[in-house]
Design an enzyme around this catalytic site. Sequence first.
Site, PDB file in Angstrom:
ATOM      1  N   LEU A 112      48.106  29.206  43.881  1.00 32.03           N
ATOM      2  CA  LEU A 112      47.490  27.913  44.142  1.00 32.03           C
ATOM      3  C   LEU A 112      46.177  28.019  44.905  1.00 32.03           C
ATOM      4  CD1 LEU A 112      50.745  25.970  45.060  1.00 32.03           C
ATOM      5  CD2 LEU A 112      49.316  25.581  43.033  1.00 32.03           C
ATOM      6  N   PRO A 156      54.014  29.001  50.240  1.00 27.45           N
ATOM      7  CA  PRO A 156      53.451  27.670  49.989  1.00 27.45           C
ATOM      8  C   PRO A 156      52.253  27.687  49.046  1.00 27.45           C
ATOM      9  CG  PRO A 156      52.774  28.463  52.145  1.00 27.45           C
ATOM     10  CD  PRO A 156      53.801  29.434  51.638  1.00 27.45           C
ATOM     11  N   LEU A 157      51.670  28.866  48.828  1.00 35.03           N
ATOM     12  CA  LEU A 157      50.577  28.998  47.858  1.00 35.03           C
ATOM     13  C   LEU A 157      51.045  29.688  46.579  1.00 35.03           C
ATOM     14  CD1 LEU A 157      47.585  30.017  50.176  1.00 35.03           C
ATOM     15  CD2 LEU A 157      48.154  27.759  49.267  1.00 35.03           C
ATOM     16  N   ALA A 158      52.382  29.777  46.418  1.00 33.39           N
ATOM     17  CA  ALA A 158      52.951  30.441  45.229  1.00 33.39           C
ATOM     18  C   ALA A 158      52.368  31.837  45.055  1.00 33.39           C
ATOM     19  CB  ALA A 158      52.727  29.596  43.982  1.00 33.39           C
ATOM     20  N   GLY A 207      49.646  33.015  46.169  1.00 37.62           N
ATOM     21  CA  GLY A 207      48.210  32.996  45.922  1.00 37.62           C
ATOM     22  C   GLY A 207      47.825  32.278  44.652  1.00 37.62           C
ATOM     23  N   TYR A 212      61.807  43.939  55.324  1.00 37.84           N
ATOM     24  CA  TYR A 212      60.381  43.987  55.003  1.00 37.84           C
ATOM     25  C   TYR A 212      59.838  45.387  55.305  1.00 37.84           C
ATOM     26  CZ  TYR A 212      60.307  38.844  54.709  1.00 37.84           C
ATOM     27  OH  TYR A 212      60.532  37.537  54.363  1.00 37.84           O
ATOM     28  N   GLY A 237      43.517  28.917  43.615  1.00 38.79           N
ATOM     29  CA  GLY A 237      42.458  28.563  42.682  1.00 38.79           C
ATOM     30  C   GLY A 237      41.662  29.733  42.154  1.00 38.79           C
ATOM     31  N   LYS A 238      42.075  30.956  42.488  1.00 38.43           N
ATOM     32  CA  LYS A 238      41.287  32.123  42.083  1.00 38.43           C
ATOM     33  C   LYS A 238      41.687  32.687  40.726  1.00 38.43           C
ATOM     34  CE  LYS A 238      44.232  35.337  44.712  1.00 38.43           C
ATOM     35  NZ  LYS A 238      44.270  36.282  45.845  1.00 38.43           N
TER      36      LYS A 238
END
Length: 350
Positions: free
Chosen positions: A216, A210-212, A214, A55, A218-219
């Site tokens: 997921l 877990p939010l793919a 970002g 990283y 919703g933005k």
Amino acid sequence: MTMKYRKLGKSGLSISNLILGTMGFGTETPEAEAFAILDAFLDAGGNMIDTADVYGGGASEELLGRWRASRPKTTSRLVVATKARFGTGADVNDAGTSRPHLHRALNTSLRRLGVEAIDLYQMHGWDPLTPVEETLSFLDAAARAGKIHYVGLSNITGWQLQLVLSTARAMGLQVPITLQQQYSLACREIEYEVIPAALHNEIGLLPWSPLAGGFLSGKYTRDMANAGTRYGAGNAMFQYIGEKLAGAGRNWATIDAVRRIADQIGATPSQVALSWVANRPAVSSTIIGARTIEQLNDNLAAAELQLDPEVIAQLDKVSAPTPDEYPYGRFGSLQRERYIDSSEQALREL
């Protein structure tokens, strides 16, 4: 906010049900802001952070080392996880899970992080060129030497997971206890074989993205015009992922459901999506990422959010992957099913 705690796989170690991922620390997120995010995560009850030797070319580990050194009293009980496998140099042997590469990688991570032992040392991916016996022997020796406490795996298939675990047990070596995989409402294919293998072996799942990325939250709109720093910054990998996510109608239906549920329960879409992942079978904890304090605070609220069963059922249905008939679809499943009584079979066929 109330952080919850769970066992890390089959170990005796307790960890927060959210883990702070630090991939962009030292690169996307400047040091001062990264320190503030880390402090806020600890203040909220989080006790585990995740990084990797690649990283930022080591920048993340180095930043975490400086942060820990500046706060010895509050970070002494912190659970530190890092990973090795991918390329760290130009030499042909500066990659993989061979004994020489892992020896160099582990010592470098220990030095950067400023710790005597890595709490969870994870193989970042499968290495087809190195026998699993060689990798496992090194990890066992490192554990016996006190350089690592637990072993974890990442980004592998179901058969690879079972091979590693069975080999470790047969040789009497340190057995991995966790598996870090991509898992979200937009990426559920590991439910075909990886999660069943993890459940069978009592392996703790640590979902990443877990939010793919970002997606997921919703933005985003269907044309991805507001793709933000991830999908719209010209990064080839993120652009590819964004295009794949946006090209699936199922994902947009899932986002619509997440938004609707969030409005109904007074939460944000991110919190709904995170809660769904964090409470799936086999999941020990979920890795969240945050580039700002605002993003962190929004994600942290998911630690105490428990979705109602009917809400979970709605999300399960709308986000369900659709495999081909064989081997993971209904036709393939029929070849593997067996029932004792006809009523159970009839129920399954409904």
